[in-house]
Design an enzyme around this catalytic site. Structure first.
Site, short mmCIF file in Angstrom:
data_model
loop_
_atom_site.label_atom_id
_atom_site.label_comp_id
_atom_site.label_asym_id
_atom_site.label_seq_id
_atom_site.Cartn_x
_atom_site.Cartn_y
_atom_site.Cartn_z
CG HIS A 445 -2.17 0.82 1.06
ND1 HIS A 445 -2.26 1.90 0.20
CD2 HIS A 445 -3.39 0.73 1.65
CE1 HIS A 445 -3.47 2.42 0.27
NE2 HIS A 445 -4.17 1.73 1.15
CE1 TYR A 558 -9.08 7.15 7.23
CE2 TYR A 558 -9.93 5.99 5.32
CZ TYR A 558 -8.94 6.72 5.92
OH TYR A 558 -7.80 7.05 5.22
#
EC number: 2.3.1.21
Length: 739
Positions: A445, A558
């Site tokens: 990531h 989120y």
């Protein structure tokens, strides 16, 4: 997305040299290093840019030559130059300088135009006169066929209390107000001063610190906690021959890489005009995350001519070029079939070697320094870390099976963590090809976010199925060159004991992942748009309703929003749990309430506005994160920032983009739709949800949680999401009946 896990878990230690009356020397050092990194990136791009910068390079060289000629002409020679010759030479120099000035002026005009964001807040289908004029000017200055990095130099540089109000009682909220107001008075102005200075010096005042502190300084395992996955086509397997599928897909990836390196890919543009930043594409290939004791770093190399393949506990090096060209799909199929047919046994310690990349970072860094810095271990590790990417020829079969309700769950878990030792989690991405021909990707990531790998994946799937194709027997098309050198086994000398600890930690994490893949096919974006509602807002409110029904409470939520309208922008947080959304959810659970539809529309409008604010640089979380970094570097404790950065995201969500390239007409080929992707659970007692709005009648949800939590159940949450979607749809059906 997966960064939410690190955003509340990162820790680091900085000892300041001291604080003077105005600025901290330690913060200035960090700002200086950020600026140096930014300028290094600019220098690299300056060398390889294929667009406006290339034209400027040529003109600059030309201007330099003209100046050199003028300066080298001696006075005695000038006497013999006619007035006409001198006039022509002067005119050439003046015109060239004027042209260069014009190019730079256009660049800065375009940069100013791209800083206009009012268009994103206008109602769908309605456009103000000023926006129409703005669009015309941007289109005029953008050119007809811009290349991938054409807009990089023209992109602009980059209400907390309201977001926590629905989660706190009156006493808690009052206390938070006091802490926030105290912070605003002092020391917030000191921190802000340093950030403003950083914004002037570096390209993006958030992204480099975000990469370093959220990703590279994290010492926990990146498997499940950070890496994410992307699935194959949902319904179609173009061939069941494992080597053939790998051959076509690898060749398509090499084609994409060549276009990427030449800048030939068309940049993504909102409304077909407003460009998105392309810097994340640069490190897609030839990239590895290298472990360190205190922090990792990302190693990116130039064109690599090989990849490394893992199959049944053995590593093979495969060359991707022959005679100066890429291997054809049929040639790659031959090489991969040779590996599948190889009956040699793994060497001691070789089978579970990749689990070092799945465990804690510090043991891996120490093992790398002790056992992989010389001899055959160094040579073999270098082959992996310098490869274009990593390929696993998996000995399992996976994919969606309508007859098996758990098929997507097992497929997702395999892509996310596998056996904990059959993916190299440090590579920019690992391509997984299963024995039944199904494929997928596991992505590290730190170097990029999911839309970037999704862009490549769309190109690969379309090229594989509609351009390269297969023979009637399922093999790759083309002749077979049997004179190719066979793949080379990598050699190792590894003590087993250095691996077992990392494997056991990774295995514990993997076994705790509770995954559920939910295919929602009752309706899709077609019906949602008829409700005159943003599809994303519709789904986010359904998630809020589902979570309340699942756990009986609201939680900090989120949602990842992209900020790629800014140079080197990555993501911002949309805090989806709002006062408006909680009011709507409570109304849905109160049978006496008659204003549900009105409350839904109010909550949806609120969410859409928040998403737009996040996209246009008006979000709060990345800025608070940077303020926290400054506070740590300066050695000033901030109770407010400490609380903000320690709040758990018990519901972390992300939408996977679809049809970025529009290479497959899903109306004509409805079976050729992607299944999307997902990520691991963020909080120990929370859910991670990735969703993809596939087409007019399909939305897929990838839900993760932990078996160890008695409060969560991924399958149960999937059922709650399904019912919440149907209940919200019913609100509009009731209205239609009344009319």
């Amino acid at each position: 997305m997966a960064e939410a896990h690190q955003a509340v878990a990162f820790q680091f230690t900085v000892t300041p040299d001291g604080i003077d009356l105005q600025l901290s020397r330690e913060v200035l050092k960090h700002i200086y290093l950020s600026g140096v990194t930014s300028w290094k990136k600019r220098a690299i791009r300056f060398k390889v840019n294929q667009s406006i910068n290339q034209s400027i390079n040529h003109l600059s060289i030309y201007l330099s030559i003209c100046l050199s000629v003028c300066l080298s002409v001696r006075p005695s020679v000038r006497e013999f130059m006619t007035v006409q010759t001198q006039t022509v030479l002067s005119a050439i120099l003046f015109a060239t300088g004027l042209w260069l000035s014009f190019i730079f002026l256009l660049r800065y005009i375009l940069k100013a135009l791209l800083s206009y964001h009012s268009w994103i807040f206008e109602s769908h289908g309605k456009m103000s006169f000023s926006t129409k004029v703005w669009l015309s000017l941007v289109k005029l200055l953008s050119g007809r066929r811009p290349l991938l990095y054409s807009f990089q130099a023209s992109l602009p540089h980059l209400p907390y209390l309201e977001s926590v109000r629905p989660l706190l009682d009156d006493e808690q909220y009052k206390q938070m107000e006091i802490v926030a107001n105290d912070f605003k008075k002092d020391p917030a102005p000191k921190f802000q001063k340093h950030l403003k200075l950083k914004s002037w010096w570096s390209t993006n005042y958030v992204s480099d610190w975000w990469e370093e502190y959220i990703y590279l300084r994290g010492r926990d395992p990146i498997m499940v906690n950070s890496n994410f996955y992307t699935m194959d086509l949902l319904y179609v397997i173009p061939t069941h021959r494992q080597a053939a599928r790998a051959g076509n897909v690898v060749h398509a990836m090499l084609q994409y890489r060549r276009k990427l390196e030449r800048g030939e890919l068309t940049p993504l543009r909102a409304l077909g005009i407003v460009p998105m930043c392309s810097f994340q594409y640069e490190r897609m290939f030839n990239t590895t995350r290298i472990p360190g004791i205190e922090t990792d770093f990302v190693q990116h190399l130039k064109d690599r001519k090989h990849l490394v393949v893992y199959h049944r506990g053995r590593f093979f090096k495969v060359w991707l070029y022959y005679g100066g060209r890429h291997l054809w799909p049929s040639e790659l199929e031959l090489q991969f079939q040779r590996i599948l047919d190889d009956k040699s046994e793994p060497q001691p310690g070789e089978i579970k070697l990749p689990s070092l990349t799945a465990g804690n970072r510090v043991p891996w860094a120490r093992a790398r320094l002790k056992y992989f810095t010389e001899g055959i271990n160094q040579a073999s590790l270098e082959a992996i870390e310098t490869a274009a990417f990593f390929l696993t020829l998996d000995d399992e079969a996976h994919g969606y099976d309508p007859e098996n309700i758990r098929s997507l769950d097992l497929y997702a878990k395999s892509l996310l963590h596998g056996k904990c030792y059959d993916r190299w989690f440090d590579k920019s991405f690992t391509l997984i090809v299963y024995k039944n021909g199904k494929i997928g990707v596991n992505t590290e990531h730190s170097w990029a976010d999911s839309p970037i790998i999704g862009h490549m994946w769309e190109y690969v799937l379309a090229t594989d199925c509609f351009h390269l194709g297969y023979t009637a027997e399922g093999h790759c098309k083309g002749d077979i060159n049997k004179s190719l050198a066979t793949p080379t086994r990598l050699q190792w000398d590894i003590p087993k004991e250095i691996i077992e600890g990392s494997y056991l930690i990774a295995k514990g994490i993997a076994n705790d992942v509770d995954f559920h893949g939910c295919l929602f096919n009752e309706f899709g974006k077609g019906l949602i748009k008829k409700c005159r509602t943003s599809p994303d807002a519709f789904i986010q409110l359904a998630l809020q309703l589902a979570h309340y029904r699942d756990k009986g409470e609201f939680c900090l939520t989120y949602e990842s929003s992209m900020t790629r309208m800014f140079r080197e922008g990555r993501t911002e947080t949309v805090r989806s749990c709002t006062c408006e959304s909680t009011a709507f959810v409570r109304a849905m659970e109160d049978e006496s309430t008659t204003q549900r539809l009105a409350l839904f529309k109010k909550a949806a409008d609120k969410h859409q506005n928040m998403y737009r604010l996040a996209m246009t640089g008006a979000g709060i979380d990345r800025h608070l994160f940077c303020l926290y970094i400054v506070s740590k570097v300066m050695g000033i404790d901030s109770p407010f920032l400490k609380q903000v950065l320690s709040e758990p995201w018990r519901l972390s969500t992300s939408q996977t983009p679809q049809q970025q390239l529009n290479l497959i007409d899903i109306q004509k080929f409805p079976k050729y739709v992607g299944a999307g992707g997902g990520f691991g659970p963020v909080a120990d007692d929370g859910y991670g949800v990735s969703y993809i709005i596939v087409d007019e009648n399909l939305i897929t949800f990838h839900i993760s949680s932990k078996f160890s939590s008695p409060e969560t159940d991924s399958f149960r949450f999937g059922q709650n999401i399904r019912q919440a979607m149907l209940d919200i749809k019913a609100l509009f059906n009731l209205k239609e009946k009344k009319m």
